[in-house]
Design a protein around this motif. Structure first.
Motif, PDB file in Angstrom:
ATOM      1  N   LEU A 450      47.653  34.347  42.238  1.00 40.77           N
ATOM      2  CA  LEU A 450      48.109  33.276  41.915  1.00 40.77           C
ATOM      3  C   LEU A 450      49.231  32.553  41.630  1.00 40.77           C
ATOM      4  CD1 LEU A 450      47.909  31.103  38.869  1.00 40.77           C
ATOM      5  CD2 LEU A 450      48.430  33.551  37.918  1.00 40.77           C
ATOM      6  N   TRP A 451      50.002  33.536  42.458  1.00 35.97           N
ATOM      7  CA  TRP A 451      51.429  33.219  42.208  1.00 35.97           C
ATOM      8  C   TRP A 451      51.794  32.556  43.821  1.00 35.97           C
ATOM      9  CZ3 TRP A 451      55.419  34.335  46.241  1.00 35.97           C
ATOM     10  CH2 TRP A 451      56.619  34.586  46.094  1.00 35.97           C
ATOM     11  N   GLU A 452      51.100  32.889  44.814  1.00 32.56           N
ATOM     12  CA  GLU A 452      51.486  32.480  46.024  1.00 32.56           C
ATOM     13  C   GLU A 452      50.696  30.758  45.979  1.00 32.56           C
ATOM     14  OE1 GLU A 452      49.276  36.254  48.121  1.00 32.56           O
ATOM     15  OE2 GLU A 452      48.743  34.612  49.268  1.00 32.56           O
ATOM     16  N   ARG A 453      49.768  30.572  45.011  1.00 30.04           N
ATOM     17  CA  ARG A 453      49.061  29.591  45.138  1.00 30.04           C
ATOM     18  C   ARG A 453      50.454  28.069  43.752  1.00 30.04           C
ATOM     19  NH1 ARG A 453      44.283  26.858  46.111  1.00 30.04           N
ATOM     20  NH2 ARG A 453      44.157  28.538  48.302  1.00 30.04           N
ATOM     21  N   ARG A 454      50.675  28.828  43.479  1.00 29.43           N
ATOM     22  CA  ARG A 454      51.793  28.052  42.643  1.00 29.43           C
ATOM     23  C   ARG A 454      53.201  27.745  43.442  1.00 29.43           C
ATOM     24  NH1 ARG A 454      52.744  28.190  36.888  1.00 29.43           N
ATOM     25  NH2 ARG A 454      51.138  29.980  35.186  1.00 29.43           N
ATOM     26  N   GLN A 455      53.618  28.583  44.761  1.00 31.31           N
ATOM     27  CA  GLN A 455      54.343  28.192  45.329  1.00 31.31           C
ATOM     28  C   GLN A 455      53.907  27.292  46.527  1.00 31.31           C
ATOM     29  OE1 GLN A 455      56.764  29.526  43.903  1.00 31.31           O
ATOM     30  NE2 GLN A 455      57.720  29.758  45.921  1.00 31.31           N
ATOM     31  N   ARG A 456      52.499  27.738  46.827  1.00 32.46           N
ATOM     32  CA  ARG A 456      51.782  26.004  46.985  1.00 32.46           C
ATOM     33  C   ARG A 456      51.711  25.211  46.855  1.00 32.46           C
ATOM     34  NH1 ARG A 456      46.782  28.954  49.829  1.00 32.46           N
ATOM     35  NH2 ARG A 456      48.125  30.254  49.763  1.00 32.46           N
ATOM     36  N   LEU A 457      51.366  24.708  45.910  1.00 31.33           N
ATOM     37  CA  LEU A 457      50.958  23.658  45.313  1.00 31.33           C
ATOM     38  C   LEU A 457      52.118  23.189  44.470  1.00 31.33           C
ATOM     39  CD1 LEU A 457      47.409  23.903  44.099  1.00 31.33           C
ATOM     40  CD2 LEU A 457      48.362  23.396  46.022  1.00 31.33           C
ATOM     41  N   GLY A 458      53.690  24.179  44.302  1.00 29.19           N
ATOM     42  CA  GLY A 458      54.837  23.320  43.883  1.00 29.19           C
ATOM     43  C   GLY A 458      54.477  23.824  41.686  1.00 29.19           C
ATOM     44  N   ILE A 459      53.978  24.513  41.425  1.00 30.94           N
ATOM     45  CA  ILE A 459      53.232  24.238  40.009  1.00 30.94           C
ATOM     46  C   ILE A 459      54.196  25.733  39.439  1.00 30.94           C
ATOM     47  CG2 ILE A 459      51.713  24.579  37.918  1.00 30.94           C
ATOM     48  CD1 ILE A 459      49.504  24.065  40.364  1.00 30.94           C
ATOM     49  N   PRO A 460      55.765  25.610  38.319  1.00 27.31           N
ATOM     50  CA  PRO A 460      56.276  25.869  37.985  1.00 27.31           C
ATOM     51  C   PRO A 460      55.808  26.739  37.175  1.00 27.31           C
ATOM     52  CG  PRO A 460      57.313  24.141  37.781  1.00 27.31           C
ATOM     53  CD  PRO A 460      56.616  23.592  38.104  1.00 27.31           C
ATOM     54  N   ARG A 461      56.426  28.260  36.574  1.00 31.73           N
ATOM     55  CA  ARG A 461      55.726  28.870  35.616  1.00 31.73           C
ATOM     56  C   ARG A 461      57.286  28.143  34.295  1.00 31.73           C
ATOM     57  NH1 ARG A 461      55.738  35.348  35.607  1.00 31.73           N
ATOM     58  NH2 ARG A 461      55.688  34.345  33.829  1.00 31.73           N
ATOM     59  N   ARG A 462      55.852  28.182  33.024  1.00 33.23           N
ATOM     60  CA  ARG A 462      56.792  27.290  31.665  1.00 33.23           C
ATOM     61  C   ARG A 462      57.629  28.322  31.775  1.00 33.23           C
ATOM     62  NH1 ARG A 462      53.705  22.975  29.469  1.00 33.23           N
ATOM     63  NH2 ARG A 462      53.072  21.574  31.518  1.00 33.23           N
ATOM     64  N   LYS A 463      59.242  27.900  31.019  1.00 27.39           N
ATOM     65  CA  LYS A 463      60.315  28.970  30.615  1.00 27.39           C
ATOM     66  C   LYS A 463      59.773  28.942  30.038  1.00 27.39           C
ATOM     67  CE  LYS A 463      64.177  26.737  33.359  1.00 27.39           C
ATOM     68  NZ  LYS A 463      64.886  25.992  32.759  1.00 27.39           N
ATOM     69  N   SER A 464      59.248  28.675  28.877  1.00 27.22           N
ATOM     70  CA  SER A 464      58.811  29.433  27.294  1.00 27.22           C
ATOM     71  C   SER A 464      56.986  30.016  27.141  1.00 27.22           C
ATOM     72  CB  SER A 464      58.319  28.349  26.334  1.00 27.22           C
ATOM     73  OG  SER A 464      58.127  27.035  26.548  1.00 27.22           O
ATOM     74  N   ALA A 465      56.444  30.205  28.759  1.00 21.90           N
ATOM     75  CA  ALA A 465      55.457  30.485  28.237  1.00 21.90           C
ATOM     76  C   ALA A 465      55.013  31.788  28.835  1.00 21.90           C
ATOM     77  CB  ALA A 465      55.020  30.412  29.990  1.00 21.90           C
ATOM     78  N   ALA A 466      53.612  31.916  27.828  1.00 25.13           N
ATOM     79  CA  ALA A 466      53.626  33.306  27.251  1.00 25.13           C
ATOM     80  C   ALA A 466      53.574  33.950  28.035  1.00 25.13           C
ATOM     81  CB  ALA A 466      52.135  33.263  26.563  1.00 25.13           C
ATOM     82  N   GLY A 467      53.530  34.361  29.628  1.00 13.54           N
ATOM     83  CA  GLY A 467      53.547  34.915  30.610  1.00 13.54           C
ATOM     84  C   GLY A 467      54.649  35.034  31.170  1.00 13.54           C
ATOM     85  N   SER A 468      55.377  35.305  29.454  1.00 15.49           N
ATOM     86  CA  SER A 468      57.155  36.038  29.598  1.00 15.49           C
ATOM     87  C   SER A 468      56.604  37.598  30.083  1.00 15.49           C
ATOM     88  CB  SER A 468      57.866  35.953  28.649  1.00 15.49           C
ATOM     89  OG  SER A 468      57.020  36.341  27.740  1.00 15.49           O
ATOM     90  N   GLU A 469      55.719  38.557  30.600  1.00 12.42           N
ATOM     91  CA  GLU A 469      55.189  39.116  29.489  1.00 12.42           C
ATOM     92  C   GLU A 469      56.279  40.213  29.609  1.00 12.42           C
ATOM     93  OE1 GLU A 469      51.719  40.018  31.886  1.00 12.42           O
ATOM     94  OE2 GLU A 469      52.119  38.241  33.055  1.00 12.42           O
TER      95      GLU A 469
END
Length: 469
Positions: A450-469
């Protein structure tokens, strides 16, 4: 043998730098201050002066005048882009922030000396120029300073040579860690602006509240703390090249000001009503999809088309075939020399792992892996274990991480939606209320994938996302 003068008041740094340069076949002299350098040496007689900015007595920039044309490379322990830019406006050939990486210093020294020799020899065509060892221009020792000879890189080199002599804006696209700044430097060094400053700015590294002031300058009293007027980095690049890395992170207001620079060739400092002309060539870089961002209002569409005059794509490491091993061997030789070790080599299974691994962090990840391996290695060869990479079936280059995603996700992609479009649509729609683990599970892939594909497509994680984990 080139003769270099080091001017640095900290004995430990001065001695370490001297040893580094002498190990790489340079003749070195040293001084602890500008005054000592004047008293002991004929400064214009050196091939290069490397000086700290802050010195007892006079600052290192005083050496620019005393050197009478000999290039001066300024070091600054304050990592202040502002003071470094001011040094270049006074005539320094380049700057480097301390603590510096040994390879970074050696590359800067080699580049400056090579340029000095080229100027002294007189102009030669790019096609005829070659390295002292006779390697082709596509190699790291050539005029481009980039390693690799695969077909996509050869195509990129040809485009760089065609585009560099022009003043057209250039957009460099590529994943993080692929070496976009190397391409920008090659474009600058082969342009008519090569003797003027190349000002590099990482838009993601400057706080949003300061970026307009840093780029365009400000007048006294423009905001709290503005006790004096200041020129911005665009002004500092006047006559030269401005490289904006991660331009996709630039706030919309700053984008509007940048558009004015490109359309009108002028800037207006923050807090000023007057404009002034600037002559700047813009090179921008991003790992994000600016066209997609413009469609959702996160990037100005008119600025995107202004930037997209010439687009250069830097391929990720996994698409460069045998280049990965060539680059790895270059890093290995460099790290052995840096750490004063006997030459090491890769075990056959390590070479195979290097070729098979997808390298999501690209060249930067490869360099870090090899540095770690050299530090930990106790024998004559580097094993796969020392590289610290994990080859898993669902992470290999040939695998399709979305093979099972249709079953994992309740929404079926429409017929006119590609898998990449579907991935982007799904992540943007659900990342506000799903963690990274939940997103990966729904898509039927690993978190790393998932992280690799985010990087490839330029999709940043939202700073306020639930995925802060």
């Amino acid at each position: 043998m080139s003769h270099i003068l080091i001017v640095e008041d900290e004995t430990i740094i001065r001695s370490a730098l001297r040893r580094l340069l002498e190990r790489n076949q340079y003749q070195v002299s040293e001084a602890g201050s500008v005054q000592e350098a004047q008293e002991r040496f004929n400064i214009p007689g050196f091939d290069l002066v490397v000086s700290d900015l802050r010195l007892p007595g006079a600052p290192g920039t005083e050496l620019i005048k005393l050197a009478q044309g000999t290039p001066v490379l300024i070091m600054t322990s304050y990592a202040s882009l502002r003071s470094a830019v001011d040094s270049m406006k006074m005539g320094a050939v380049d700057y480097i922030a301390k603590p510096f990486d040994h390879d970074e210093m050696l590359q800067a020294v080699a580049r400056i000396l090579s340029e000095r020799q080229r100027v002294e020899r007189g102009p030669t065509s790019v096609e005829q120029s070659s390295s002292p060892t006779g390697t082709p221009p596509s190699q790291a020792t050539g005029e481009l300073g980039i390693i690799g000879s695969c077909a996509p890189m050869q195509e990129l080199y040809n485009k760089i040579r065609k585009v560099a002599p022009t003043d057209s804006n250039v957009l460099i696209q590529g994943e993080s860690g692929t070496g976009k700044e190397l391409v920008a430097r090659a474009l600058h060094n082969l342009s008519r602006r090569a003797k003027a400053p190349l000002i590099s700015v990482n838009c993601a590294a400057i706080p949003e509240t300061l970026i307009e002031s840093e780029l365009f300058g400000h007048e006294k009293g423009a905001f709290t703390g503005a006790s004096a007027g200041r020129a911005g980095l665009v002004e500092a690049a006047d006559g030269g090249t401005l490289f904006l890395d991660e331009i996709g992170e630039l706030p919309l207001e700053a984008q509007a000001r940048l558009l004015r620079v490109l359309q009108e060739g002028e800037i207006r400092r923050v807090g000023s009503v007057q404009s002034q002309k600037v002559d700047v060539r813009l090179i921008a870089a991003t790992h994000r999809d600016l066209k997609a961002l413009s469609k959702i209002g996160q990037f100005r569409e008119d600025l995107y088309y202004r930037l997209h005059v010439i687009s250069l794509r830097l391929p990720p490491l996994r698409e460069r075939g045998n280049d990965v091993l060539e680059i790895a061997q270059s890093f290995l030789a460099r790290q052995c020399q840096r750490m004063e070790r006997e030459p090491l080599h890769f075990a056959s299974e390590a070479e195979q792992a290097i070729r098979q691994y997808s390298w999501p962090g690209n060249v930067r990840e490869l360099e870090n892996a090899i540095e770690r391996a050299v530090i930990l290695c106790e024998g004559p060869q580097i094993s796969t274990e020392l590289l610290g990479i994990d080859i898993e079936p669902d992470l290999e280059v040939d695998g399709d991480p979305f093979a099972n995603s249709a079953a994992a996700v309740s929404l079926e992609p429409s017929e006119d939606l590609s898998l990449e479009d579907y991935f982007q649509h799904f992540v943007l729609e659900h990342q506000d209320h799903m963690t990274e683990t939940e997103l990966a599970r729904k898509l039927g892939i690993s978190r790393k994938c998932l992280w690799e594909r985010r990087q490839r497509l330029g999709i940043p994680r939202r700073k306020s996302a639930a995925g802060s984990e």
